[in-house]
Scaffold this active site. Structure first.
Site, mmCIF file in Angstrom:
data_model
loop_
_atom_site.group_PDB
_atom_site.id
_atom_site.type_symbol
_atom_site.label_atom_id
_atom_site.label_comp_id
_atom_site.label_asym_id
_atom_site.label_seq_id
_atom_site.Cartn_x
_atom_site.Cartn_y
_atom_site.Cartn_z
ATOM 1 N N HIS A 11 -6.679 -0.726 8.090
ATOM 2 C CA HIS A 11 -5.745 0.198 8.744
ATOM 3 C C HIS A 11 -5.869 1.592 8.142
ATOM 4 O O HIS A 11 -6.268 1.741 6.986
ATOM 5 C CB HIS A 11 -4.304 -0.292 8.550
ATOM 6 C CG HIS A 11 -4.109 -1.759 8.855
ATOM 7 N ND1 HIS A 11 -4.270 -2.743 7.909
ATOM 8 C CD2 HIS A 11 -3.799 -2.382 10.006
ATOM 9 C CE1 HIS A 11 -4.053 -3.928 8.461
ATOM 10 N NE2 HIS A 11 -3.768 -3.746 9.747
ATOM 11 N N ASP A 31 -3.244 3.673 7.726
ATOM 12 C CA ASP A 31 -2.038 3.941 6.925
ATOM 13 C C ASP A 31 -1.665 5.424 6.948
ATOM 14 O O ASP A 31 -1.237 5.992 5.945
ATOM 15 C CB ASP A 31 -2.223 3.464 5.470
ATOM 16 C CG ASP A 31 -2.388 1.955 5.365
ATOM 17 O OD1 ASP A 31 -2.153 1.246 6.369
ATOM 18 O OD2 ASP A 31 -2.763 1.479 4.285
ATOM 19 N N ASP A 70 -9.904 -0.075 3.974
ATOM 20 C CA ASP A 70 -8.719 -0.692 4.576
ATOM 21 C C ASP A 70 -9.050 -1.078 6.014
ATOM 22 O O ASP A 70 -9.893 -0.446 6.667
ATOM 23 C CB ASP A 70 -7.583 0.362 4.586
ATOM 24 C CG ASP A 70 -6.179 -0.224 4.661
ATOM 25 O OD1 ASP A 70 -5.980 -1.170 5.452
ATOM 26 O OD2 ASP A 70 -5.295 0.283 3.957
ATOM 27 N N HIS A 109 0.807 -1.223 0.000
ATOM 28 C CA HIS A 109 0.000 0.000 0.000
ATOM 29 C C HIS A 109 0.844 1.280 0.000
ATOM 30 O O HIS A 109 0.284 2.367 -0.140
ATOM 31 C CB HIS A 109 -0.994 -0.007 1.174
ATOM 32 C CG HIS A 109 -2.309 0.603 0.816
ATOM 33 N ND1 HIS A 109 -3.449 0.444 1.575
ATOM 34 C CD2 HIS A 109 -2.685 1.407 -0.229
ATOM 35 C CE1 HIS A 109 -4.445 1.113 1.011
ATOM 36 N NE2 HIS A 109 -4.012 1.707 -0.073
ATOM 37 N N GLU A 148 -2.027 -5.210 -1.702
ATOM 38 C CA GLU A 148 -1.756 -6.097 -0.564
ATOM 39 C C GLU A 148 -2.263 -7.526 -0.741
ATOM 40 O O GLU A 148 -2.380 -8.272 0.229
ATOM 41 C CB GLU A 148 -2.273 -5.503 0.763
ATOM 42 C CG GLU A 148 -1.627 -4.161 1.137
ATOM 43 C CD GLU A 148 -0.201 -4.250 1.687
ATOM 44 O OE1 GLU A 148 0.321 -5.375 1.833
ATOM 45 O OE2 GLU A 148 0.384 -3.159 1.960
ATOM 46 N N ASP A 192 -7.002 -6.199 2.629
ATOM 47 C CA ASP A 192 -7.178 -6.573 4.040
ATOM 48 C C ASP A 192 -8.389 -5.892 4.680
ATOM 49 O O ASP A 192 -8.739 -6.184 5.831
ATOM 50 C CB ASP A 192 -5.894 -6.393 4.856
ATOM 51 C CG ASP A 192 -5.532 -4.945 5.199
ATOM 52 O OD1 ASP A 192 -6.413 -4.062 5.181
ATOM 53 O OD2 ASP A 192 -4.341 -4.701 5.501
ATOM 54 N N HIS A 227 4.307 1.051 4.092
ATOM 55 C CA HIS A 227 2.921 0.773 3.687
ATOM 56 C C HIS A 227 1.917 1.194 4.768
ATOM 57 O O HIS A 227 0.722 1.264 4.484
ATOM 58 C CB HIS A 227 2.728 -0.699 3.266
ATOM 59 C CG HIS A 227 2.647 -1.680 4.397
ATOM 60 N ND1 HIS A 227 2.003 -2.897 4.280
ATOM 61 C CD2 HIS A 227 3.148 -1.634 5.661
ATOM 62 C CE1 HIS A 227 2.088 -3.555 5.430
ATOM 63 N NE2 HIS A 227 2.789 -2.825 6.272
ATOM 64 N N ASP A 274 -7.453 -1.676 -0.056
ATOM 65 C CA ASP A 274 -6.542 -2.668 0.508
ATOM 66 C C ASP A 274 -7.354 -3.949 0.726
ATOM 67 O O ASP A 274 -8.390 -3.924 1.403
ATOM 68 C CB ASP A 274 -5.987 -2.132 1.843
ATOM 69 C CG ASP A 274 -4.866 -2.992 2.405
ATOM 70 O OD1 ASP A 274 -4.943 -4.230 2.305
ATOM 71 O OD2 ASP A 274 -3.925 -2.401 2.979
HETATM 72 MN MN LIG Z 1 -3.422 -0.432 3.689
#
Ligand SMILES: [Mn+2]
Length: 354
Positions: free
Chosen positions: A159, A161, A157, A134, A310, A267, A174, A265
């Protein structure tokens, strides 16, 4: 109540509730969602993994292509141009800078990616960046903004980031891209080697997060300090994904309708569906919620660039886990280009005559 902004009725018979409904009706009736045949994808493979420490994420672009992305985009009517995979400069000496790892490689790779995204945008396509990790969002968003002007950014996402190089626990870039991109954090990010080409290009008011569930304390402080619009998994649970996307669009359009950059992302999706990724977090978006987000953003007609990052085939414990992750990534991208779960047909479709 943001949906009622911009509409004023002085007529005593028009309540705020009906005014809001009227405005929503107007919004819908004036809006023609794009057909897939009106969309064209310019695909950039970015097999880059140095924004984090796990091998494998560099094979994401080829795995996503091998799962049939290009054929399936073309089957649904989209024009597709594959710009191939970028190659990146190797740095033998790339010692950590202020705790951040492989800064020179990340800076150099993102400069190349920014230029590639600018080319794709100037050729008139919706840019698709297949990651890679990312940290690539730095170059992708920078290039998109350089070619298209001010953007709205939807960041899907687990997260945020948005660590700065000085707040990051891991030193992995990332987990930092948004801090480089936000105007408001400019004074908090030190000068780094191979980053002199880039300047912040996103206002915190033009950023919406969806799906957050693993946010560091410094990141949480930043999001609160800047008043960033966040739909964490708690809000997805509370409001439902439909309301989240309605509020996302209302919020982003309060000031102006700008081109949308979707940075997705994998994730964000629950690891039961998309386990083959570097930093999985339980309790994520369902497959259906993920698709709904892309359907809604495509329907705005403003989706102008997409990152899908990712996907790490080496992080799957079985081939089935890898397949599930990769095919979810493909379906997310198809949704960005007009695929609807109700079905689609080509504009010139006609029934066969007996
Ligand atoms: Mn990310």
């Amino acid at each position: 109540m943001s949906g009622s902004r911009g509409f004023r009725s002085n007529h005593p018979c028009v309540s705020m509730q009906s005014a809001r409904t009227l405005q929503q009706l107007l919004k819908r009736s004036l809006h023609h969602p794009p057909h897939p045949q009106q969309l064209s994808a310019g695909i950039i493979g970015a097999p880059f993994s140095k924004g984090q420490s796990r091998d494998g994420v560099e094979s994401g672009p080829d795995r996503i292509r091998a799962a049939g992305l290009l054929d399936r985009l073309q089957l649904q009517g989209c024009a597709v141009k594959d710009y191939g995979n970028l190659t990146f400069e190797d740095f033998v000496l790339d010692e950590p800078v202020r705790g951040s790892k492989r800064v020179r490689a990340v800076g150099s790779a993102n400069q190349r990616l920014s230029e590639a995204v600018q080319t794709v945008k100037r050729d008139g396509h919706t840019a698709v960046v297949l990651g890679g990790d990312h940290s690539l969002a730095i170059g992708s968003i920078h290039g998109h903004a350089a070619a298209a002007g001010p953007l709205s950014v939807v960041w899907v996402d687990a997260h945020a980031d948005v660590n700065t190089p000085l707040t990051s626990y891991t030193g992995n870039l990332h987990g930092q891209p948004m801090s480089y991109l936000l105007y408001e954090l400019r004074s908090k990010v030190p000068e780094l080697p191979n980053f002199s080409w880039m300047k912040p290009c996103v206002s915190s008011r033009d950023l919406v997060y969806v799906g957050l569930r693993d946010v560091d304390p410094a990141e949480h402080y930043i999001l609160k300090l800047l008043g960033v619009k966040v739909f964490s998994m708690s809000q997805v649970d509370q409001l439902g994904v439909a309301r989240v996307m309605e509020e996302t669009c209302d919020y982003l359009w309060e000031r102006a309708k700008k081109p949308i950059h979707l940075s997705f992302d994998i994730d964000a999706i629950d690891p039961s569906v998309a386990p083959a990724t570097g930093t999985p977090v339980v309790g994520g978006l369902s497959y259906r919620e993920g698709l709904f987000i892309t359907e809604q953003l495509c329907q705005t007609g403003l989706l102008s660039a997409v990152d899908l990052v990712e996907v790490n085939p080496l992080r799957g414990q079985t081939e089935g886990q890898v397949h599930s992750t990769v095919s979810t990534a493909v379906d997310i991208l198809l949704g960005c280009f007009g695929r609807l779960r109700e079905g689609n047909h080509l504009l010139d479709y006609s029934l066969p005559e007996p």
